[in-house]
Motif scaffolding. Structure first.
Motif, mmCIF file in Angstrom:
data_model
loop_
_atom_site.group_PDB
_atom_site.id
_atom_site.type_symbol
_atom_site.label_atom_id
_atom_site.label_comp_id
_atom_site.label_asym_id
_atom_site.label_seq_id
_atom_site.Cartn_x
_atom_site.Cartn_y
_atom_site.Cartn_z
ATOM 1 N N LEU A 113 0.842 -1.194 0.000
ATOM 2 C CA LEU A 113 0.000 0.000 0.000
ATOM 3 C C LEU A 113 0.878 1.246 0.000
ATOM 4 O O LEU A 113 1.808 1.355 0.802
ATOM 5 C CB LEU A 113 -0.902 0.006 1.231
ATOM 6 N N PRO A 114 0.632 2.208 -0.892
ATOM 7 C CA PRO A 114 1.462 3.420 -0.925
ATOM 8 C C PRO A 114 1.417 4.159 0.410
ATOM 9 O O PRO A 114 0.394 4.164 1.098
ATOM 10 C CB PRO A 114 0.828 4.261 -2.042
ATOM 11 N N MET A 115 2.530 4.775 0.770
ATOM 12 C CA MET A 115 2.566 5.592 1.977
ATOM 13 C C MET A 115 1.673 6.816 1.788
ATOM 14 O O MET A 115 1.458 7.281 0.665
ATOM 15 C CB MET A 115 3.999 6.028 2.277
ATOM 16 N N LEU A 116 1.173 7.340 2.894
ATOM 17 C CA LEU A 116 0.289 8.503 2.826
ATOM 18 C C LEU A 116 0.967 9.668 2.117
ATOM 19 O O LEU A 116 0.334 10.389 1.336
ATOM 20 C CB LEU A 116 -0.129 8.917 4.245
ATOM 21 N N GLN A 117 2.265 9.856 2.358
ATOM 22 C CA GLN A 117 2.973 10.985 1.757
ATOM 23 C C GLN A 117 2.988 10.927 0.237
ATOM 24 O O GLN A 117 3.127 11.960 -0.419
ATOM 25 C CB GLN A 117 4.420 11.044 2.278
ATOM 26 N N SER A 118 2.830 9.733 -0.329
ATOM 27 C CA SER A 118 2.892 9.603 -1.786
ATOM 28 C C SER A 118 1.538 9.786 -2.459
ATOM 29 O O SER A 118 1.472 9.955 -3.680
ATOM 30 C CB SER A 118 3.472 8.237 -2.167
ATOM 31 N N ILE A 119 0.444 9.751 -1.689
ATOM 32 C CA ILE A 119 -0.885 9.898 -2.289
ATOM 33 C C ILE A 119 -1.696 11.011 -1.644
ATOM 34 O O ILE A 119 -2.826 11.268 -2.063
ATOM 35 C CB ILE A 119 -1.688 8.583 -2.200
ATOM 36 N N ASP A 120 -1.132 11.697 -0.640
ATOM 37 C CA ASP A 120 -1.938 12.698 0.062
ATOM 38 C C ASP A 120 -2.316 13.865 -0.841
ATOM 39 O O ASP A 120 -3.387 14.463 -0.678
ATOM 40 C CB ASP A 120 -1.229 13.188 1.325
ATOM 41 N N SER A 121 -1.459 14.203 -1.831
ATOM 42 C CA SER A 121 -1.807 15.306 -2.730
ATOM 43 C C SER A 121 -3.066 14.982 -3.522
ATOM 44 O O SER A 121 -3.925 15.852 -3.729
ATOM 45 C CB SER A 121 -0.647 15.610 -3.678
ATOM 46 N N ALA A 122 -3.209 13.720 -3.958
ATOM 47 C CA ALA A 122 -4.413 13.318 -4.687
ATOM 48 C C ALA A 122 -5.635 13.328 -3.773
ATOM 49 O O ALA A 122 -6.738 13.694 -4.191
ATOM 50 C CB ALA A 122 -4.222 11.932 -5.294
ATOM 51 N N LEU A 123 -5.444 12.949 -2.509
ATOM 52 C CA LEU A 123 -6.561 12.935 -1.566
ATOM 53 C C LEU A 123 -7.015 14.354 -1.245
ATOM 54 O O LEU A 123 -8.219 14.639 -1.199
ATOM 55 C CB LEU A 123 -6.159 12.201 -0.286
#
Length: 239
Positions: A113-123
């Protein structure tokens, strides 16, 4: 036969997962059949399904990469995070943690599962999609009607001057708490403040039975924020 799992990409495009591969929507034929293209750039993998996503049929010259069964768990999970970010007020880190906990049954999927830091911009981008753009000047500040009251129906905007130099937020019932509180605490901060304002001023009080939190093995009372003021001035003057 493997089940077809449907989800949406980070750009809102329809996609599916089948037999270890992920595909995004390519086109729909006159017959109603749907053609899908592998999500990997440059891959020749293709898939054809009917309108109900049944009877999948592999087309094209095949994939240029190995199957990844965990994608069928991870991609829908990340898609749920984006959907929740756009429709809920739950903090983004909490949404991520809750969805990550749902994958605890699969150690391999949890590890990938991707780390939050790698997908937080999309969220956060998904969350901003349901909110008006940030104003660039005070005159552009317009509070939507849906944000002018609390979930219980109380008025939340207590004061908004015509030039928007001072804005005060809080529910009328908060004044009952302030009047009955033995101690009232006030604090103004300049660092954590919206860009157009210079000071963020808050009023706190103990509410009901005192609650405690534990921090570094010490117990602390919990103060509830009741009123919020955004100010263009540097100080409040009381007469």
């Amino acid at each position: 036969m493997d089940r077809v799992i449907r989800f949406q990409t980070s750009r809102g495009r329809d996609a599916i997962f089948y037999d270890g591969y992920s595909y995004w929507f390519d086109r729909r034929a006159a017959s109603g059949d749907i053609f899908w293209r592998c999500l990997r750039d440059g891959c020749y993998g293709r898939l054809q399904t009917n309108v109900n996503l049944n009877q999948p049929m592999v087309r094209g010259d095949g994939h240029l990469h190995a199957r990844n069964p965990e994608e069928g768990i991870i991609r829908p999970s990340v898609a749920r995070m984006r959907e929740r970010a756009a429709t809920e007020n739950t903090p983004i880190p909490q949404i991520y943690q809750e969805e990550a906990n749902r994958l605890s049954y699969s150690a391999s999927a949890s590890a990938l599962l991707p780390m939050l830091q790698s997908i937080d911009s999309a969220l956060y981008r998904a969350r901003r999609s349901n909110f008006p753009p940030l104003p660039r000047t005070l005159s552009e500040i317009v509070i939507p009607q849906s944000l002018q009251s609390t979930e219980s129906g109380e008025e939340f905007v207590l004061l908004q001057l015509q030039d928007n130099n001072i804005m005060v937020f809080g529910a009328p019932s908060d004044f009952d708490v302030l009047c009955s509180a033995s101690h009232v605490y006030m604090d103004g901060t300049f660092a954590a403040c919206p860009e157009l304002f210079r000071q963020f001023f808050t009023i706190h009080a103990f509410f009901g039975e005192r609650q405690k939190i534990k921090f570094y093995k010490k117990q602390f009372d919990v103060l509830w924020p009741l009123d919020f003021c955004q100010l263009r001035m540097y100080a409040l003057v009381y007469k």
